[in-house]
Write a protein that holds these residues in place. Structure first.
Motif, PDB file in Angstrom:
ATOM      1  N   TYR A  90       0.836  -1.197   0.000  1.00 29.91           N
ATOM      2  CA  TYR A  90       0.000   0.000   0.000  1.00 29.91           C
ATOM      3  C   TYR A  90       0.871   1.247   0.000  1.00 29.91           C
ATOM      4  CZ  TYR A  90       0.851   0.588   5.082  1.00 29.91           C
ATOM      5  OH  TYR A  90       1.425   0.763   6.324  1.00 29.91           O
ATOM      6  N   HIS A 241      -0.511   7.001   5.520  1.00 28.01           N
ATOM      7  CA  HIS A 241      -1.843   6.847   4.946  1.00 28.01           C
ATOM      8  C   HIS A 241      -2.516   5.569   5.443  1.00 28.01           C
ATOM      9  CE1 HIS A 241      -1.243  10.357   2.559  1.00 28.01           C
ATOM     10  NE2 HIS A 241      -0.121   9.870   2.060  1.00 28.01           N
ATOM     11  N   ASP A 243      -5.220   4.053   3.926  1.00 28.68           N
ATOM     12  CA  ASP A 243      -5.818   3.248   2.868  1.00 28.68           C
ATOM     13  C   ASP A 243      -4.888   2.082   2.528  1.00 28.68           C
ATOM     14  OD1 ASP A 243      -7.000   2.150   0.636  1.00 28.68           O
ATOM     15  OD2 ASP A 243      -7.178   4.046  -0.461  1.00 28.68           O
ATOM     16  N   THR A 245      -5.462  -0.327   0.380  1.00 25.02           N
ATOM     17  CA  THR A 245      -5.735  -0.908  -0.937  1.00 25.02           C
ATOM     18  C   THR A 245      -4.415  -1.235  -1.631  1.00 25.02           C
ATOM     19  OG1 THR A 245      -7.735   0.435  -1.131  1.00 25.02           O
ATOM     20  CG2 THR A 245      -6.857  -0.552  -3.156  1.00 25.02           C
TER      21      THR A 245
END
Length: 268
Positions: A90, A241, A243, A245
């Motif tokens: 990520y 961060h 996130d 994903t």
């Protein structure tokens, strides 16, 4: 862009590699053109030098500008990162570090893992730092200094320094820096604009003041395996961060639309 066998060996041995001019001058010009507007934003993600008042580092750029949203998935960065990590990864941190002419201040000796572990609870030193030189970096305008092989030392002790500069940093003890420098030597990571630097999370590095009349800006993307993600939320998102994903590379020509004079949406 996959790394050669020789490049992966050098990265494992030295803790870093320097890949000359992997991005074109047009692509670099497009990146640089986005910076004045980003630096002018009144944002907590822009860290200001303590003494000069100019931007020291601008963070979270992929959330603030579409070019950088593409750049963090660029195959010339992400393909070698995923090759080395051999795991889904990520976007951990995105920034441009600046050393303005005459006024750019130091980055103390440190390893990135010390901050990632101490502030964000990242369990293991697996992240990779992917840099792009946005200016020509010479011995005079504040290049990164690397201690080759120091990533293999196995010692991660650090202390939080929130006094030296405006950016709090977990720094490496000077006695350890001296020991590593005497053992492994020191390399100045210089190069033309578009040069890529890749280095490990535990490589000891730092950079001096910029006393020259030439600016020095470097784009930095840190990627970390999803399986090794943060475990605490002490810092704001622009510093680490949230996130998770997994990154998927985009097309190699993804920056073309931002290049002045192209048929795409240059300047968008």
């Amino acid at each position: 862009m996959k790394l050669s066998h020789q490049e992966t060996e050098a990265l494992e041995r030295d803790g870093f590699i320097i890949l000359p001019e992997r991005f074109s001058m047009d692509e670099i010009a497009a990146m640089r053109a986005r910076l004045p507007a980003l630096f002018a934003e009144q944002s907590a993600a822009n860290v200001i030098e303590r003494h000069s008042g100019v931007v020291r580092t601008a963070m979270g750029l992929h959330l603030r500008d579409p070019l950088f949203a593409d750049l963090v998935r660029h195959p010339r960065l992400i393909d070698p990162a995923l090759q080395v990590l051999d795991a889904p990864a990520y976007v951990q941190q995105v920034k441009v570090n600046v050393k303005a002419a005459f006024s750019g201040e130091i980055w103390q000796w440190h390893t990135d893992f010390a901050t990632h572990h101490g502030e964000d609870g990242v369990p293991e030193p697996l992240a990779l730092n992917l840099h792009i030189l946005l200016d020509e970096v010479t011995e005079f305008n504040g290049p990164l200094y690397f201690l080759p092989g120091s990533h293999r030392d196995g010692e991660h002790k650090a202390r939080l320094d929130d006094k030296t500069t405006s950016y709090p940093l977990w720094v490496t003890d000077q006695d350890r820096v001296a020991h590593m420098a005497n053992k492994y030597g020191m390399v100045s990571a210089t190069g033309k604009p578009g040069t890529v630097l890749i280095f490990h999370d535990t490589l000891i590095h730092g950079s001096p003041n910029n006393m020259s009349p030439w600016d020095r800006a470097i784009f930095s993307l840190i990627v970390n395996p999803v399986s090794n993600a943060y475990t605490t939320n002490n810092r704001p998102d622009h510093k680490h961060h949230r996130d998770l994903t997994p990154i998927t590379p985009v097309a190699d020509d993804c920056l073309t639309k931002y290049v002045a004079g192209s048929d795409g949406e240059a300047g968008a």
